[in-house]
Scaffold this motif. Structure first.
Motif, PDB file in Angstrom:
ATOM      1  N   THR A 206      12.136 -22.378  11.291  1.00 36.46           N
ATOM      2  CA  THR A 206      12.130 -23.687  11.946  1.00 36.46           C
ATOM      3  C   THR A 206      11.204 -24.661  11.223  1.00 36.46           C
ATOM      4  OG1 THR A 206      12.595 -22.683  14.094  1.00 36.46           O
ATOM      5  CG2 THR A 206      11.643 -24.893  14.105  1.00 36.46           C
ATOM      6  N   ARG A 207      10.077 -24.143  10.742  1.00 36.03           N
ATOM      7  CA  ARG A 207       9.100 -24.992  10.066  1.00 36.03           C
ATOM      8  C   ARG A 207       9.375 -25.117   8.566  1.00 36.03           C
ATOM      9  NH1 ARG A 207       6.570 -28.429  12.815  1.00 36.03           N
ATOM     10  NH2 ARG A 207       4.691 -28.332  11.522  1.00 36.03           N
ATOM     11  N   GLU A 208      10.502 -24.580   8.125  1.00 37.66           N
ATOM     12  CA  GLU A 208      10.969 -24.698   6.734  1.00 37.66           C
ATOM     13  C   GLU A 208      10.016 -24.064   5.725  1.00 37.66           C
ATOM     14  OE1 GLU A 208      11.903 -28.828   6.125  1.00 37.66           O
ATOM     15  OE2 GLU A 208      13.785 -28.653   7.232  1.00 37.66           O
ATOM     16  N   TYR A 209       9.523 -22.890   6.069  1.00 35.19           N
ATOM     17  CA  TYR A 209       8.747 -22.098   5.119  1.00 35.19           C
ATOM     18  C   TYR A 209       9.693 -21.195   4.325  1.00 35.19           C
ATOM     19  CZ  TYR A 209       4.116 -23.046   7.176  1.00 35.19           C
ATOM     20  OH  TYR A 209       2.944 -23.638   7.602  1.00 35.19           O
ATOM     21  N   SER A 210       9.406 -21.001   3.065  1.00 34.71           N
ATOM     22  CA  SER A 210      10.006 -19.928   2.283  1.00 34.71           C
ATOM     23  C   SER A 210       9.103 -18.707   2.443  1.00 34.71           C
ATOM     24  CB  SER A 210      10.084 -20.307   0.799  1.00 34.71           C
ATOM     25  OG  SER A 210      10.897 -21.447   0.619  1.00 34.71           O
ATOM     26  N   PHE A 211       9.697 -17.511   2.476  1.00 37.67           N
ATOM     27  CA  PHE A 211       8.848 -16.336   2.639  1.00 37.67           C
ATOM     28  C   PHE A 211       9.494 -15.109   2.010  1.00 37.67           C
ATOM     29  CE2 PHE A 211      11.551 -16.343   6.433  1.00 37.67           C
ATOM     30  CZ  PHE A 211      11.955 -15.016   6.519  1.00 37.67           C
ATOM     31  N   ASP A 212       8.648 -14.118   1.761  1.00 34.28           N
ATOM     32  CA  ASP A 212       9.094 -12.816   1.277  1.00 34.28           C
ATOM     33  C   ASP A 212       8.404 -11.759   2.121  1.00 34.28           C
ATOM     34  OD1 ASP A 212      10.434 -10.965  -0.306  1.00 34.28           O
ATOM     35  OD2 ASP A 212       8.892 -10.943  -1.871  1.00 34.28           O
ATOM     36  N   LEU A 213       9.145 -10.721   2.468  1.00 36.31           N
ATOM     37  CA  LEU A 213       8.662  -9.675   3.364  1.00 36.31           C
ATOM     38  C   LEU A 213       8.982  -8.328   2.741  1.00 36.31           C
ATOM     39  CD1 LEU A 213       7.614  -8.960   6.319  1.00 36.31           C
ATOM     40  CD2 LEU A 213      10.027  -8.893   6.953  1.00 36.31           C
ATOM     41  N   LYS A 214       7.962  -7.484   2.549  1.00 37.56           N
ATOM     42  CA  LYS A 214       8.187  -6.180   1.930  1.00 37.56           C
ATOM     43  C   LYS A 214       7.255  -5.128   2.526  1.00 37.56           C
ATOM     44  CE  LYS A 214       9.995  -7.133  -2.730  1.00 37.56           C
ATOM     45  NZ  LYS A 214      10.228  -8.572  -2.641  1.00 37.56           N
ATOM     46  N   VAL A 215       7.707  -3.878   2.535  1.00 30.59           N
ATOM     47  CA  VAL A 215       6.843  -2.740   2.807  1.00 30.59           C
ATOM     48  C   VAL A 215       6.344  -2.254   1.455  1.00 30.59           C
ATOM     49  CG1 VAL A 215       6.679  -0.385   3.682  1.00 30.59           C
ATOM     50  CG2 VAL A 215       8.043  -2.094   4.924  1.00 30.59           C
ATOM     51  N   ILE A 216       5.043  -2.257   1.290  1.00 32.56           N
ATOM     52  CA  ILE A 216       4.457  -1.882  -0.005  1.00 32.56           C
ATOM     53  C   ILE A 216       3.532  -0.675   0.198  1.00 32.56           C
ATOM     54  CG2 ILE A 216       4.643  -4.203  -0.955  1.00 32.56           C
ATOM     55  CD1 ILE A 216       1.252  -2.931   0.127  1.00 32.56           C
ATOM     56  N   SER A 217       3.150  -0.050  -0.907  1.00 33.58           N
ATOM     57  CA  SER A 217       2.198   1.061  -0.885  1.00 33.58           C
ATOM     58  C   SER A 217       0.892   0.575  -1.504  1.00 33.58           C
ATOM     59  CB  SER A 217       2.748   2.244  -1.680  1.00 33.58           C
ATOM     60  OG  SER A 217       3.923   2.757  -1.075  1.00 33.58           O
ATOM     61  N   SER A 218      -0.195   0.698  -0.759  1.00 31.56           N
ATOM     62  CA  SER A 218      -1.472   0.160  -1.224  1.00 31.56           C
ATOM     63  C   SER A 218      -1.902   0.745  -2.557  1.00 31.56           C
ATOM     64  CB  SER A 218      -2.553   0.409  -0.167  1.00 31.56           C
ATOM     65  OG  SER A 218      -2.250  -0.259   1.033  1.00 31.56           O
ATOM     66  N   GLN A 219      -1.575   2.035  -2.799  1.00 36.51           N
ATOM     67  CA  GLN A 219      -1.994   2.648  -4.062  1.00 36.51           C
ATOM     68  C   GLN A 219      -1.342   1.991  -5.270  1.00 36.51           C
ATOM     69  OE1 GLN A 219      -0.218   4.216  -1.697  1.00 36.51           O
ATOM     70  NE2 GLN A 219       1.264   5.684  -2.546  1.00 36.51           N
ATOM     71  N   ASP A 220      -0.230   1.285  -5.051  1.00 33.88           N
ATOM     72  CA  ASP A 220       0.444   0.591  -6.158  1.00 33.88           C
ATOM     73  C   ASP A 220      -0.268  -0.695  -6.554  1.00 33.88           C
ATOM     74  OD1 ASP A 220       2.339   2.590  -6.153  1.00 33.88           O
ATOM     75  OD2 ASP A 220       3.816   1.447  -5.004  1.00 33.88           O
ATOM     76  N   TYR A 221      -1.352  -1.038  -5.834  1.00 31.29           N
ATOM     77  CA  TYR A 221      -2.116  -2.251  -6.139  1.00 31.29           C
ATOM     78  C   TYR A 221      -3.586  -1.931  -6.403  1.00 31.29           C
ATOM     79  CZ  TYR A 221       2.109  -4.564  -4.611  1.00 31.29           C
ATOM     80  OH  TYR A 221       3.421  -4.980  -4.501  1.00 31.29           O
ATOM     81  N   GLY A 222      -3.857  -0.687  -6.811  1.00 36.73           N
ATOM     82  CA  GLY A 222      -5.208  -0.313  -7.213  1.00 36.73           C
ATOM     83  C   GLY A 222      -6.080   0.261  -6.120  1.00 36.73           C
ATOM     84  N   VAL A 223      -5.534   0.462  -4.926  1.00 37.38           N
ATOM     85  CA  VAL A 223      -6.292   1.031  -3.811  1.00 37.38           C
ATOM     86  C   VAL A 223      -6.183   2.558  -3.878  1.00 37.38           C
ATOM     87  CG1 VAL A 223      -6.545   1.123  -1.306  1.00 37.38           C
ATOM     88  CG2 VAL A 223      -5.796  -1.006  -2.411  1.00 37.38           C
ATOM     89  N   PRO A 224      -7.295   3.290  -3.847  1.00 34.96           N
ATOM     90  CA  PRO A 224      -7.238   4.748  -3.952  1.00 34.96           C
ATOM     91  C   PRO A 224      -6.884   5.399  -2.613  1.00 34.96           C
ATOM     92  CG  PRO A 224      -9.515   4.070  -3.753  1.00 34.96           C
ATOM     93  CD  PRO A 224      -8.699   2.790  -3.793  1.00 34.96           C
ATOM     94  N   GLN A 225      -5.760   5.005  -2.078  1.00 29.09           N
ATOM     95  CA  GLN A 225      -5.398   5.416  -0.726  1.00 29.09           C
ATOM     96  C   GLN A 225      -3.895   5.253  -0.529  1.00 29.09           C
ATOM     97  OE1 GLN A 225      -6.584   3.864   3.763  1.00 29.09           O
ATOM     98  NE2 GLN A 225      -7.768   3.186   2.017  1.00 29.09           N
ATOM     99  N   MET A 226      -3.256   6.283   0.023  1.00 32.19           N
ATOM    100  CA  MET A 226      -1.815   6.237   0.281  1.00 32.19           C
ATOM    101  C   MET A 226      -1.602   5.584   1.643  1.00 32.19           C
ATOM    102  SD  MET A 226      -0.587   9.918  -1.259  1.00 32.19           S
ATOM    103  CE  MET A 226      -1.872  10.855  -0.414  1.00 32.19           C
ATOM    104  N   ARG A 227      -1.391   4.289   1.612  1.00 33.57           N
ATOM    105  CA  ARG A 227      -1.385   3.486   2.835  1.00 33.57           C
ATOM    106  C   ARG A 227      -0.237   2.481   2.750  1.00 33.57           C
ATOM    107  NH1 ARG A 227      -6.366   2.168   5.898  1.00 33.57           N
ATOM    108  NH2 ARG A 227      -6.062   0.332   7.206  1.00 33.57           N
TER     109      ARG A 227
END
Length: 354
Positions: free
Chosen positions: A142-163
């Motif tokens: 309604t407010r004309e935002y573009s967006f992206d929505l994903k389920v990601i794994s924290s360890q894929d971004y440098g976090v030492p944790q499977m989250r």
């Protein structure tokens, strides 16, 4: 400059990551007073608002945003417990399910340039067509935002944790995307391991602390639990114990295999919970020392720097850490927003100059 208001900020994991990429943290909002003490101490140039979002108005928040130069980002990580696997069958009576709806009014009335939302994947599985996430996505449309929505794994971004986490990035300045993974088998950088992050910390015993490292303090253990962890090999668990150490509730029960377990040194940790310093509540045993991980070790596994100090009781600090967005995950999302703003600003400048 991107100015940030961090809703449901807790101790400040999201704020820490966004500050790391150069954003200006204007305010954090939460109704947890212990988390507020931690937040205020670590963000002295920001304002902590001890508020229940259900009783807080956009006009009150707007007073903090008057005449701020630059763009505005709202970050929100509403309490995720109602949307975890353990709660998916519970009825709608839990008021925390509606907190995202209360966040709507701030987006609707204050019109931030960017929105960053983080939660457990279960948020999108509950009442997909009419649940809190569906209602929020409808508002963005309604407010004309573009967006992206994903389920990601924290360890894929440098976090030492499977989250695994559900991440949404929205912008009213043009199409935007959740950033691609930076770590993993197919990436330039391998996954971070537990030992990468806690291996250099001084050894301590259960119930002890090392005052040279802030919050490097471990919970005490009963004599029986000390014997249990002594009989737990590296990366082992309760199934490795002699029968006389087995809990009666675990006899003939194959589930909950992580409780009383040790972390592996050479891989990411299991997801940390709000009881992440308790040996009996997950695979939170230190890889080599006969104790559960310390508060500082838990904080490092959430990628908080040692300069970030926590306040409150041991249980409160564990809750703050377990509830936090991993700092490096927030940093990755913040970097994507910075890159997006730079791109749209360059495009706008080219059009103007042309």
């Amino acid at each position: 400059m991107i100015n940030v208001v961090d809703f449901f900020c807790g101790c400040g994991g999201t704020s820490a990551g966004l500050r790391q990429v150069g954003m200006n943290i204007v305010a954090g909002i939460d109704n947890d007073s212990d988390a507020g003490k931690t937040y205020a101490a670590n963000f002295p140039d920001s304002t902590f608002l001890l508020k229940d979002i259900r009783n807080f108005s956009p006009s009150e928040l707007g007073e903090f945003l008057v005449d701020l130069p630059g763009r505005l980002l709202f970050a929100a990580c509403a309490p995720c417990q109602p949307f975890t696997k353990q709660h998916t069958q519970k009825k709608e009576g839990d008021a925390r399910r509606e907190l995202l709806d209360h966040f709507h009014k701030f987006v609707d009335e204050l019109n931030p340039d960017y929105v960053l939302l983080e939660n457990v994947p279960g948020l999108q599985r509950i009442a997909r067509n009419e649940g809190p996430l569906a209602r929020f996505l409808a508002l963005l449309g309604t407010r004309e935002y573009s967006f992206d929505l994903k389920v990601i794994s924290s360890q894929d971004y440098g976090v030492p944790q499977m989250r695994k986490r559900l991440v949404l990035i929205a912008s009213r300045l043009g199409a935007i995307a959740v950033p691609a993974p930076t770590h993993g088998v197919t990436q330039k950088k391998p996954h971070s391991t537990v030992w990468d992050w806690i291996g250099d910390l001084p050894a301590i015993r259960a119930g002890e602390s090392d005052d040279t490292i802030p919050n490097h303090r471990a919970s005490n253990l009963s004599e029986l639990n000390k014997t249990r962890i002594q009989n737990t090999p590296v990366n082992g668990g309760r199934k490795d114990w002699p029968t006389d150490l087995t809990l009666r509730c675990h006899e003939g029960h194959s589930g909950h295999s992580d409780v009383y377990g040790r972390m592996a040194k050479d891989r990411p940790a299991s997801a940390l919970s709000t009881r992440c310093i308790s040996l009996s509540n997950g695979r939170y045993g230190h890889p080599t020392q006969d104790r559960a991980i310390s508060v500082r070790e838990a904080a490092r596994l959430q990628t908080f720097p040692d300069t970030f100090q926590f306040f409150g009781s041991m249980n409160s600090m564990a809750r703050q850490i377990g509830n936090a967005v991993p700092v490096k995950l927030a940093e990755a999302m913040g970097r994507a927003v910075n890159d997006h703003l730079a791109k749209v600003s360059t495009s706008a400048s080219s059009v103007t100059n042309g």
